[in-house]
Design an enzyme around this catalytic site. Structure first.
Site, PDB file in Angstrom:
ATOM      1  N   GLU A  75       0.828  -1.208   0.000  1.00 48.61           N
ATOM      2  CA  GLU A  75       0.000   0.000   0.000  1.00 48.61           C
ATOM      3  C   GLU A  75       0.861   1.256   0.000  1.00 48.61           C
ATOM      4  O   GLU A  75       0.594   2.213  -0.737  1.00 48.61           O
ATOM      5  CB  GLU A  75      -0.920  -0.020   1.225  1.00 48.61           C
ATOM      6  N   HIS A  78       2.593   2.017  -3.321  1.00 48.14           N
ATOM      7  CA  HIS A  78       1.605   2.607  -4.228  1.00 48.14           C
ATOM      8  C   HIS A  78       1.379   4.081  -3.903  1.00 48.14           C
ATOM      9  O   HIS A  78       1.314   4.930  -4.799  1.00 48.14           O
ATOM     10  CB  HIS A  78       0.291   1.830  -4.132  1.00 48.14           C
ATOM     11  N   HIS A 137     -11.927   5.383  -7.955  1.00 52.17           N
ATOM     12  CA  HIS A 137     -10.473   5.525  -7.878  1.00 52.17           C
ATOM     13  C   HIS A 137      -9.807   4.902  -9.102  1.00 52.17           C
ATOM     14  O   HIS A 137      -8.854   5.459  -9.661  1.00 52.17           O
ATOM     15  CB  HIS A 137      -9.969   4.861  -6.595  1.00 52.17           C
ATOM     16  N   HIS A 256     -20.482  -8.087 -16.809  1.00 52.30           N
ATOM     17  CA  HIS A 256     -19.144  -7.760 -17.300  1.00 52.30           C
ATOM     18  C   HIS A 256     -18.798  -8.600 -18.526  1.00 52.30           C
ATOM     19  O   HIS A 256     -18.197  -8.094 -19.490  1.00 52.30           O
ATOM     20  CB  HIS A 256     -18.112  -8.003 -16.194  1.00 52.30           C
ATOM     21  N   HIS A 314      -4.372  -7.794 -16.927  1.00 52.18           N
ATOM     22  CA  HIS A 314      -5.690  -7.461 -17.467  1.00 52.18           C
ATOM     23  C   HIS A 314      -6.015  -5.988 -17.190  1.00 52.18           C
ATOM     24  O   HIS A 314      -6.587  -5.303 -18.042  1.00 52.18           O
ATOM     25  CB  HIS A 314      -6.740  -8.369 -16.831  1.00 52.18           C
TER      26      HIS A 314
END
Length: 353
Positions: A75, A78, A137, A256, A314
């Site tokens: 975290e 990032h 986000h 999806h 992906h």
């Protein structure tokens, strides 16, 4: 001597935005989104607590959130990259306003976007991974990369105002360009919608709700639940690992998949138009490659139950596909503008002659 030119700064910032997207996907997929229960620090420290004393303090401050060092570092790395990205975007704004011919609007939009991204990053933690915030986000990250890519294209266009580039622009389609522009723009909106649906799938932990191809196992049609798409869900202490029931997650997953089929069909049609249009064929080839890789990664995610690197790939290919569509639309628009400019230039030349 300057270490970076303005153009190099923009290029580097764009590449950094892609790294931030990849790191964000990795953080989410390793369940490290709440690796630090506070923001912008970690357990009250500017970095991950290292010493035994620091870890005891962290345990006292957050007794219900045990420290997992690996997730906390995921975290914080990032956050460090995202913070650096924000600083560079601020620097781009400062430099753009100091240069007479530098773009002004795109850097300003980028600054607004990155500020909103910072808020969404904070809310992702403080609202314990609420799906609508997590999806926002993700979209904010893709928007940041897209705006930076547009800035790259804009700077390159300003540099390439030469006879060779001007001549290549004139190969843009004349009779069908208007329809091609509308279709390409429609494809852009479809891709953005599919990305949002992918973000909703990931944030609700619905990626592995179906494990069969080409259709989902069970009576997914009879059990389809529209409430799975309500943006505001009931309040929970934490949304980690998802709060929706099985049928709701299946509904999201199936939506999806259907969205992916529709998006693929539309992109195949767009690719067909591009491959038949002089000056745009390379965009068709790029879109073809990006689409094949993205579909392959999506299928692998289902068959292999979401391998970490494949799932991250992906996400990255999602932004690559989006940027390919952005570049295609930009090329079509610039081609039309150049054609209009060339006609005006020619008319003015005849009038003066």
């Amino acid at each position: 001597m300057r270490l970076f030119s303005f153009k190099s700064l923009i290029y580097f910032t764009f590449l950094l935005s892609l790294c931030v997207i990849a790191l964000g996907a990795y953080t989410r997929l390793t369940e490290a989104g709440l690796g630090c229960p506070d923001w912008p620090g970690c357990y009250g420290f500017i970095s991950v607590p290292q010493s035994t004393e620091q870890q005891l303090v962290a345990q006292q401050i957050f007794p219900t959130a045990p420290l997992e060092v690996e997730k906390a570092w995921n975290e914080m790395v990032h956050r460090y990259f995202a913070g650096s990205l924000g600083i560079l975007i601020l620097l781009i704004n400062v430099l753009s306003w100091r240069r007479k011919y530098a773009p002004k609007l795109l850097p300003a939009l980028l600054l607004v976007t990155v500020i909103l991204q910072a808020l969404l990053g904070m809310w992702t933690v403080t609202m314990a991974l609420m799906p609508i915030v997590v999806m926002g986000h993700l979209l904010g990250g893709f928007t940041t990369a897209s705006l930076l890519f547009l800035l790259v294209l804009r700077v390159r266009q300003q540099e390439r105002k030469s006879t060779a580039i001007f001549s290549s622009m004139l190969h843009s389609p004349r009779s069908s360009s208007r329809y091609l522009k509308v279709f390409a723009l429609s494809a852009l909106f479809v891709v953005v919608g599919q990305i949002a649906l992918g973000g909703w799938t990931a944030s609700n932990y619905a990626a592995v709700a179906c494990t069969q191809l080409p259709v989902c196992e069970g009576d997914w049609q009879g059990n389809f639940d529209p409430t799975a798409f309500e943006p505001i869900q009931p309040v929970h202490d934490s949304y980690q690992y998802g709060v929706l029931n099985y049928h709701q997650r299946v509904s999201i997953h199936v939506a999806h998949r259907i969205g992916a089929m529709v998006t693929t069909a539309i992109l195949i049609l767009l690719i067909g138009f591009l491959l038949r249009t002089a000056g745009l064929r390379r965009y068709g080839f790029i879109l073809t490659a990006a689409l094949i890789v993205q579909v392959s990664l999506g299928i692998t995610n289902i068959v292999a139950s979401l391998p970490l690197l494949v799932a991250v790939g992906h996400n990255v290919m999602g932004v690559v596909l989006l940027l390919s569509i952005v570049a295609t639309n930009y090329r079509i628009y610039c081609g039309q503008q150049t054609l209009q400019g060339s006609h005006l230039f020619a008319r003015e030349g005849r009038n003066h002659g």
